[in-house]
Design a protein around this motif. Sequence first.
Motif, mmCIF file in Angstrom:
data_model
loop_
_atom_site.group_PDB
_atom_site.id
_atom_site.type_symbol
_atom_site.label_atom_id
_atom_site.label_comp_id
_atom_site.label_asym_id
_atom_site.label_seq_id
_atom_site.Cartn_x
_atom_site.Cartn_y
_atom_site.Cartn_z
ATOM 1 N N ARG A 95 0.835 -1.207 0.000
ATOM 2 C CA ARG A 95 0.000 0.000 0.000
ATOM 3 C C ARG A 95 0.871 1.259 0.000
ATOM 4 O O ARG A 95 0.623 2.200 -0.747
ATOM 5 N N GLN B 256 -0.829 -8.000 -7.531
ATOM 6 C CA GLN B 256 -1.951 -7.167 -7.961
ATOM 7 C C GLN B 256 -3.110 -8.009 -8.487
ATOM 8 O O GLN B 256 -4.265 -7.644 -8.321
ATOM 9 N N ARG C 37 -10.704 -4.773 -6.284
ATOM 10 C CA ARG C 37 -11.210 -3.494 -5.811
ATOM 11 C C ARG C 37 -12.647 -3.327 -6.278
ATOM 12 O O ARG C 37 -12.940 -3.357 -7.464
ATOM 13 N N THR D 276 -11.098 -2.726 -0.999
ATOM 14 C CA THR D 276 -10.127 -3.607 -1.665
ATOM 15 C C THR D 276 -10.050 -4.902 -0.878
ATOM 16 O O THR D 276 -9.939 -4.894 0.346
ATOM 17 N N TYR D 277 -10.110 -6.016 -1.605
ATOM 18 C CA TYR D 277 -10.012 -7.340 -1.002
ATOM 19 C C TYR D 277 -8.720 -7.996 -1.455
ATOM 20 O O TYR D 277 -8.353 -7.908 -2.620
ATOM 21 N N LEU E 91 -5.566 -8.852 -5.850
ATOM 22 C CA LEU E 91 -6.361 -7.780 -5.265
ATOM 23 C C LEU E 91 -7.635 -7.588 -6.075
ATOM 24 O O LEU E 91 -7.622 -7.645 -7.304
#
Length: 149
Positions: A93, A121, A126, A131-132, A124
């Motif tokens: 992050r 990425q 979103r 965001t999960y 992830l």
Amino acid sequence: MIVQDLYDFAAAMGLTIEWWPLKKRNGEYRHDLKRIRLRHGMTERLIRWTLAHELGHAAFGDQPSYFGPASAKMERRASEWAALRLINLDAYREAEMLRDGHLASMAHDLGVALECVEVYQSLLLRLGDVTYLDPKMGAGQWAFRCEVA
């Protein structure tokens, strides 16, 4: 994880690690021999990524397959396993904010290969302001959930 942590993990699994003049690959895992081979001359970031990837194969007990979809699934799974161990969500992050999403700069800051950031990425998801990390099918099935502004 630093490289020593990866070596310790390999030792705990009873694996040997050898440096070898591999021609076409950066690394390989042989389940029957409990051995990982790494290519000479790689950068520290590429060593970490390759070793973690091969440890992912070891963790799942992967064996070579001539069936393309099975091989692709094993490669993706090993890469995802490695990315989740090499990249910390808070560090990711921070790097994403600092580098405005520039992948090569983020990989450098995180000390991993570019492919590692790309794989991370892909884990992830979103959705709106949330965001999960590593989402699965079904309510409440994810590794981490974060509200974003």
